[in-house]
Design an enzyme around this catalytic site. Structure first.
Site, mmCIF file in Angstrom:
data_model
loop_
_atom_site.group_PDB
_atom_site.id
_atom_site.type_symbol
_atom_site.label_atom_id
_atom_site.label_comp_id
_atom_site.label_asym_id
_atom_site.label_seq_id
_atom_site.Cartn_x
_atom_site.Cartn_y
_atom_site.Cartn_z
ATOM 1 N N HIS A 1 0.842 -1.220 0.095
ATOM 2 C CA HIS A 1 -0.098 0.172 0.030
ATOM 3 C C HIS A 1 0.819 1.522 -0.070
ATOM 4 O O HIS A 1 0.801 2.189 -0.597
ATOM 5 C CB HIS A 1 -0.813 0.031 1.278
ATOM 6 C CG HIS A 1 -1.748 -0.835 1.477
ATOM 7 N ND1 HIS A 1 -2.054 -1.626 2.495
ATOM 8 C CD2 HIS A 1 -2.782 -1.374 0.281
ATOM 9 C CE1 HIS A 1 -3.236 -2.594 2.343
ATOM 10 N NE2 HIS A 1 -3.630 -2.394 1.326
ATOM 11 N N ARG B 1 -2.037 -5.780 -8.412
ATOM 12 C CA ARG B 1 -0.774 -6.740 -8.180
ATOM 13 C C ARG B 1 -0.530 -7.724 -9.279
ATOM 14 O O ARG B 1 0.511 -8.138 -9.882
ATOM 15 C CB ARG B 1 -1.134 -7.674 -6.767
ATOM 16 C CG ARG B 1 -0.971 -6.775 -5.731
ATOM 17 C CD ARG B 1 -1.581 -7.183 -4.497
ATOM 18 N NE ARG B 1 -2.932 -7.428 -4.658
ATOM 19 C CZ ARG B 1 -3.868 -7.605 -3.707
ATOM 20 N NH1 ARG B 1 -3.336 -7.620 -2.294
ATOM 21 N NH2 ARG B 1 -5.058 -7.663 -3.813
ATOM 22 N N LYS C 1 -17.609 -6.174 8.337
ATOM 23 C CA LYS C 1 -16.509 -7.144 8.143
ATOM 24 C C LYS C 1 -15.789 -7.106 9.384
ATOM 25 O O LYS C 1 -15.483 -6.098 10.084
ATOM 26 C CB LYS C 1 -15.617 -6.367 6.823
ATOM 27 C CG LYS C 1 -14.633 -7.314 6.459
ATOM 28 C CD LYS C 1 -13.928 -6.427 5.119
ATOM 29 C CE LYS C 1 -12.689 -7.238 4.781
ATOM 30 N NZ LYS C 1 -12.163 -6.367 3.737
ATOM 31 N N SER D 1 -3.079 -7.646 2.902
ATOM 32 C CA SER D 1 -2.933 -7.318 4.518
ATOM 33 C C SER D 1 -3.665 -8.723 5.090
ATOM 34 O O SER D 1 -3.220 -9.288 6.058
ATOM 35 C CB SER D 1 -4.363 -6.501 4.735
ATOM 36 O OG SER D 1 -3.856 -5.031 4.237
HETATM 37 O O1 PNS Z 1 -8.800 -2.985 0.624
HETATM 38 P P1 PNS Z 1 -10.129 -3.376 -0.086
HETATM 39 O O2 PNS Z 1 -11.001 -4.006 1.029
HETATM 40 O O3 PNS Z 1 -10.017 -4.091 -1.137
HETATM 41 O O4 PNS Z 1 -10.889 -2.115 -0.497
HETATM 42 C C1 PNS Z 1 -12.091 -2.261 -1.436
HETATM 43 C C2 PNS Z 1 -12.587 -0.842 -1.583
HETATM 44 C C3 PNS Z 1 -12.827 -0.154 -0.103
HETATM 45 C C4 PNS Z 1 -11.810 0.036 -2.372
HETATM 46 C C5 PNS Z 1 -13.886 -0.966 -1.992
HETATM 47 O O5 PNS Z 1 -14.860 -1.880 -1.342
HETATM 48 C C6 PNS Z 1 -15.044 0.185 -2.024
HETATM 49 O O6 PNS Z 1 -14.601 1.058 -2.852
HETATM 50 N N1 PNS Z 1 -15.831 0.301 -1.059
HETATM 51 C C7 PNS Z 1 -16.916 1.432 -1.072
HETATM 52 C C8 PNS Z 1 -18.052 1.043 -1.307
HETATM 53 C C9 PNS Z 1 -18.542 1.149 -2.781
HETATM 54 O O7 PNS Z 1 -18.140 2.276 -3.547
HETATM 55 N N2 PNS Z 1 -18.990 0.235 -3.739
HETATM 56 C C10 PNS Z 1 -19.221 0.137 -4.922
HETATM 57 C C11 PNS Z 1 -17.990 -0.150 -5.842
HETATM 58 S S1 PNS Z 1 -18.450 -0.268 -7.376
#
Ligand code: PNS
Length: 233
Positions: free
Chosen positions: A17, A90, A41, A127
């Site tokens: 990150h 990645r 979560k 993570s």
């Molecule tokens: O580190 P992560 O858990 O892979 O991050 C995922 C994240 C936070 C980037 C993604 O889940 C997100 O953008 N969540 C916010 C909710 C949202 O906007 N959902 C619609 C996505 S198209």
């Protein structure tokens, strides 16, 4: 001003990150690292702790700001005058999911997504793997910043010590203020965690059905009000 958001769970922040954040800071006027508040979560660190760790490890970059959000990322972008998201890619396995999100975010609010290939040093890093390896005693030094390493050790040591379940779950230290029902629920959830300091009798009561040779859903149906026929599939 060119502002970009780098969203994620960051539970905890890894060197992968950090590499993306640092490189984005070299390209944009401001990088807003946004920690998702996801109450459904299970996380090892609270949002406050994750934000605090991110602040410490990015302190050297003058144009990196740490924030938190819940709900849709596009709403966070609209509320903060941000028109682009930056994500690390990645491997090909990341691509399909990331592309769907990117296209959806664009469809919803014309928010663009910039993909940055990860440093090959960290292409295997996430993570959840760091937490799993650390939990089972593996060495994760070099994969997370040193302050995160120390926090990981402390948190996992807390998990091994007897104490209120809320602490072990990485929730705010409010166990004493929880209702008796919530305490019971948290204890039951905790009983399924790999490290538990519950008594053997208590562990046996809440052990998942699959782990039992009998295949029964409950070890002691009478104690849980389970009648005949409530067997595991
Ligand atoms: O580190 P992560 O858990 O892979 O991050 C995922 C994240 C936070 C980037 C993604 O889940 C997100 O953008 N969540 C916010 C909710 C949202 O906007 N959902 C619609 C996505 S198209």
């Amino acid at each position: 001003m060119q502002r970009v958001v780098c969203p994620g769970s960051f539970d905890p922040v890894t060197n992968g990150h950090l590499d993306i954040i640092a490189r984005a800071a070299g390209l944009y006027d401001e990088v807003v690292v946004a920690v998702l508040i996801n109450v459904t979560k299970h996380s090892l660190f609270t949002v406050d702790e994750r934000v605090e760790m991110l602040r410490e490890v990015t302190a050297r970059y003058g144009n990196v700001k740490i924030d938190r959000f819940h709900g849709l990322l596009v709403d966070f972008c609209a509320n903060n005058g941000i028109s682009a998201v930056i994500k690390g890619l990645r491997a090909v396995s990341d691509f399909e999911y990331e592309m769907q999100m990117a296209q959806m975010n664009y469809r919803m609010a014309k928010v663009e997504t910039m993909f940055m290939t990860t440093n090959p040093l960290y292409s295997f890093l996430r993570s959840s793997l760091v937490k799993e390896i650390a939990r089972y005693g593996g060495d994760v030094s070099g994969l997370v910043p040193d302050i995160v390493l120390a926090r990981l050790r402390d948190r996992l040591a807390e998990e091994l010590r007897p104490g209120p379940p809320a602490v072990k779950l990485g929730l705010p230290r409010t166990a004493g203020r929880l209702s008796a029902r919530s305490e019971k629920l948290l204890t039951r959830v905790h009983c399924h965690a790999p490290y538990t300091n519950q008594s053997p009798a208590r562990r046996a009561r809440f052990r998942p059905a699959r782990a039992r040779p009998s295949g029964r859903l409950r070890a002691d149906p009478a104690a849980h009000g389970a009648g005949p026929g409530r067997h595991a599939p």
